[in-house]
Design a protein around this motif. Structure first.
Motif, short mmCIF file in Angstrom:
data_model
loop_
_atom_site.label_atom_id
_atom_site.label_comp_id
_atom_site.label_asym_id
_atom_site.label_seq_id
_atom_site.Cartn_x
_atom_site.Cartn_y
_atom_site.Cartn_z
N ASN A 55 -13.84 8.05 23.76
CA ASN A 55 -15.18 7.50 23.91
C ASN A 55 -15.18 6.08 23.37
O ASN A 55 -14.85 5.84 22.21
CB ASN A 55 -16.14 8.39 23.11
CG ASN A 55 -17.58 8.01 23.34
OD1 ASN A 55 -18.00 6.93 22.94
ND2 ASN A 55 -18.32 8.89 24.00
N ASP A 81 -17.75 7.34 28.09
CA ASP A 81 -16.67 8.32 28.11
C ASP A 81 -15.57 7.85 29.06
O ASP A 81 -15.70 7.96 30.28
CB ASP A 81 -17.21 9.68 28.57
CG ASP A 81 -18.05 10.34 27.49
OD1 ASP A 81 -17.62 10.28 26.31
OD2 ASP A 81 -19.13 10.87 27.80
N CYS A 120 -10.01 13.40 24.87
CA CYS A 120 -11.23 12.65 25.13
C CYS A 120 -11.12 11.28 24.48
O CYS A 120 -10.52 11.14 23.42
CB CYS A 120 -12.45 13.34 24.52
SG CYS A 120 -12.77 14.97 25.19
N SER A 147 -11.76 12.08 34.25
CA SER A 147 -11.17 13.42 34.25
C SER A 147 -10.27 13.62 35.48
O SER A 147 -10.36 12.86 36.45
CB SER A 147 -12.25 14.50 34.19
OG SER A 147 -13.32 14.16 35.01
N VAL A 187 -12.46 12.44 29.62
CA VAL A 187 -13.18 13.66 29.29
C VAL A 187 -12.27 14.86 29.49
O VAL A 187 -11.89 15.18 30.61
CB VAL A 187 -14.44 13.81 30.20
CG1 VAL A 187 -15.28 14.99 29.73
CG2 VAL A 187 -15.26 12.53 30.20
N ASN A 188 -11.89 15.50 28.37
CA ASN A 188 -11.10 16.73 28.41
C ASN A 188 -9.94 16.67 29.41
O ASN A 188 -9.85 17.51 30.30
CB ASN A 188 -11.99 17.93 28.74
CG ASN A 188 -13.05 18.13 27.68
OD1 ASN A 188 -12.82 17.80 26.51
ND2 ASN A 188 -14.19 18.66 28.07
#
Lengths: 314, 240
Positions: free
Chosen positions: B15, B20, B13, B216, B23-24
């Motif tokens: 930020n 963001d 991740c 993502s 994300v993952n």
């Protein structure tokens, strides 16, 4: 690209010319040249950091005076002979540079200028504070009788010239070699684009630290040599003026060139020497010349030579 | 995928002050593959490769290179492991010659052995067809040639993983053809991660494609699979 023969002949030529000058110039100029060679070591040390690595320091007076007092105090207060005292000068400048570099290199650009300037001012004030040993602005004389090395009297003009030459030659050959190594090339890469140098896998922080150490030690060697050959150590040499002078010499002579510091130091020395013969307003002449040179030859004398005639100039 | 992963990101991740960017992200790159990383502007492509080569510290998650955890490793040490990176915005040493630009990377690995360095530098420059410009200052080269020089700087390091951020941007048609040829000649020896907007280049060179959208992974697969993927179409066409 890689032309060792031209480099080697340039370096040999510079050293040979300096040897030859001793025999063809008067005693007065011999004295000047000895002083120029010692101070050129200071300028070369400065150039290694400023010209090659791209770090503009305003605190080199402290490294110079660390060497000067390292030798002076060792001789006058600790009764050391010349060689170990010179070693103490080197050690003192190494320690001071090491400590200040550790902190100052966390900054860059203008902040690095300010931090080094402030450290040098703090160093200057420290020298004044310990006036009992340093004799402050008044300074102290290193006795003539003690200034002998291997039985050679270094106060004799001939011996002094060759001692200055030896110090200059060792430093000059060191720089000429260092800038050719992959370490030296990486310093130039850091000067040009540090982020990219890091992205090529170079530990730029370590390179900058080592460059600063080399720069500080050369400055210290010059300071120690100056005290030894001219018999005096004083706090004036730690003042801000002596941080500006090597910058000036390097700018005049050509930053990032091996011969630039010598050219700049000699030029600045004789500019003062010659102009003061004609007028008491010699500083005006000096100032005007510097403004003219920086306007029309922003890369310095040997930088201009490199641009116009000899792009191979190391 | 049967082969072992050379590069893995686990739940990465990032930020940026409330935004963001990643994300993952779970991303796997097997050794020897040519992988394209595509996605609309702002999808997080450059941020992801930034965390891989160390320019950007991830907020959380971990990155493994050749089985070794490198999440906290300094940039220059990652490069020494064999990761080469070419910048999206051209970043050459403009006052040094093209030769010296490449030589800097070569010397880091091979030291200052003149003939060896010279040979490897010229070989790298020849592979991108700018060997005749070796003695020119990098800043005097055309934009396209500077892009090619960037690639040569990566090649000179003989990387294990070669990350290229929009390498064909600013190249002429002919140079793009040469680039595709180069990637094909590297595939098998070098693992390549390519951020690319030119779909023609992606389809012709990449064996596998990862599509990023809004930080993502949206989809992964071969070129044909991606072309047919409804989500991928929406992500691209939805923006246009």
């Amino acid at each position: 690209m890689i032309r060792p023969s031209r480099d080697v002949s340039l370096h040999a030529g510079v050293l040979a010319a300096l040897l030859l000058l001793f025999f063809v110039t008067s005693a007065y100029h011999n004295g000047n040249l000895a002083r120029i060679m010692v101070l050129a070591v200071f300028a070369m040390g400065y150039n290694f950091l400023f010209g090659y690595t791209g770090l503009l320091s305003l605190g080199h007076a402290l490294f110079f005076s660390a060497g000067m007092y390292g030798l002076g105090i060792s001789m006058n207060h600790l009764d050391m002979t010349v060689l170990p005292a010179f070693g103490m000068g080197i050690l003192a400048s190494l320690a001071v540079t090491g400590a200040i570099g550790f902190l100052a290199l966390r900054t860059s650009g203008v902040a690095f200028m300010i931090v080094t300037l402030m450290f040098a001012q703090a160093g200057y004030l420290t020298i004044l504070l310990f006036g009992k040993y340093t004799r402050g602005d008044e300074g102290f004389v290193i006795q003539q009788a003690e200034r002998t090395l291997f039985g050679i009297d270094l106060t004799d003009p001939t011996n002094r010239y060759f001692a200055a030459f030896a110090l200059f030659a060792v430093s000059y050959l060191f720089i000429a070699w260092a800038v050719r190594t992959s370490f030296g090339r990486c310093l130039v890469a850091i000067r040009e684009n540090e982020a990219r140098a890091r992205m090529l896998g170079y530990d730029t922080a370590r390179h900058k630290y080592l460059a600063l150490l080399a720069s500080g030690v050369l400055s210290g060697a010059s300071g120690a040599g100056y005290a030894l050959l001219f018999g005096y150590a004083g706090a004036t040499f730690a003042s801000v003026q002596y941080s500006i002078l090597p910058l000036l010499w390097v700018l005049l002579g050509g930053a990032g060139t091996t011969i630039g510091p010598l050219v700049g130091t000699a030029f600045a020395f004789y500019l003062v020497d010659v102009s003061s013969e004609f007028t008491s307003a010699y500083l005006l002449v000096v100032g005007a010349t510097i403004v003219f040179l920086t306007l029309f030859f922003p890369q310095g004398l040997s930088g201009e030579l490199r641009r116009r005639l000899a792009p191979w100039l190391p | 995928m049967a082969s072992v992963s050379l590069l893995e990101t686990r739940q990465v991740c990032k930020n940026f002050g409330g935004l963001d960017a990643l994300v993952n992200v779970d991303f796997d790159l097997p050794g020897g593959q040519v992988r394209a990383l595509i996605g609309p502007n702002g999808a997080g492509k450059s941020t992801l490769v930034g965390t891989i080569c160390g320019r950007i510290k991830p907020t959380s998650g971990s990155i493994l290179f050749d089985g070794q955890e490198i999440t906290q490793m300094a940039t220059h040490r990652r490069i020494c492991l064999g990761i080469a990176y070419t910048f999206q915005i051209t970043s050459v040493f403009s006052r040094l010659t093209a030769f010296e630009n490449v030589a800097l990377g070569v010397r880091r690995i091979h030291g200052n052995r003149r003939h060896k360095v010279r040979g490897l530098v010229m070989e790298a420059l020849e592979r991108v067809n700018i060997a005749d410009l070796a003695r020119q200052r990098a800043g005097d080269l055309s934009y396209g040639h500077q892009r090619l020089l960037e690639i040569a700087m990566g090649l000179g390091q003989s990387p294990v993983l070669f990350i290229m951020d929009e390498p064909t941007q600013g190249l002429s048609e002919g140079e793009i053809e040469g680039f595709k040829e180069l990637i094909r000649s590297l595939s098998g020896q070098t693992t390549i991660l390519l951020i690319e907007h030119n779909m023609n280049v992606v389809m012709e060179t990449a064996q596998y494609i990862t599509v990023l959208n809004s930080g993502s992974v949206l989809a992964e697969g071969t070129g044909d699979e991606m072309r047919r993927n409804k989500q991928v179409q929406a992500a691209y066409l939805g923006r246009n």
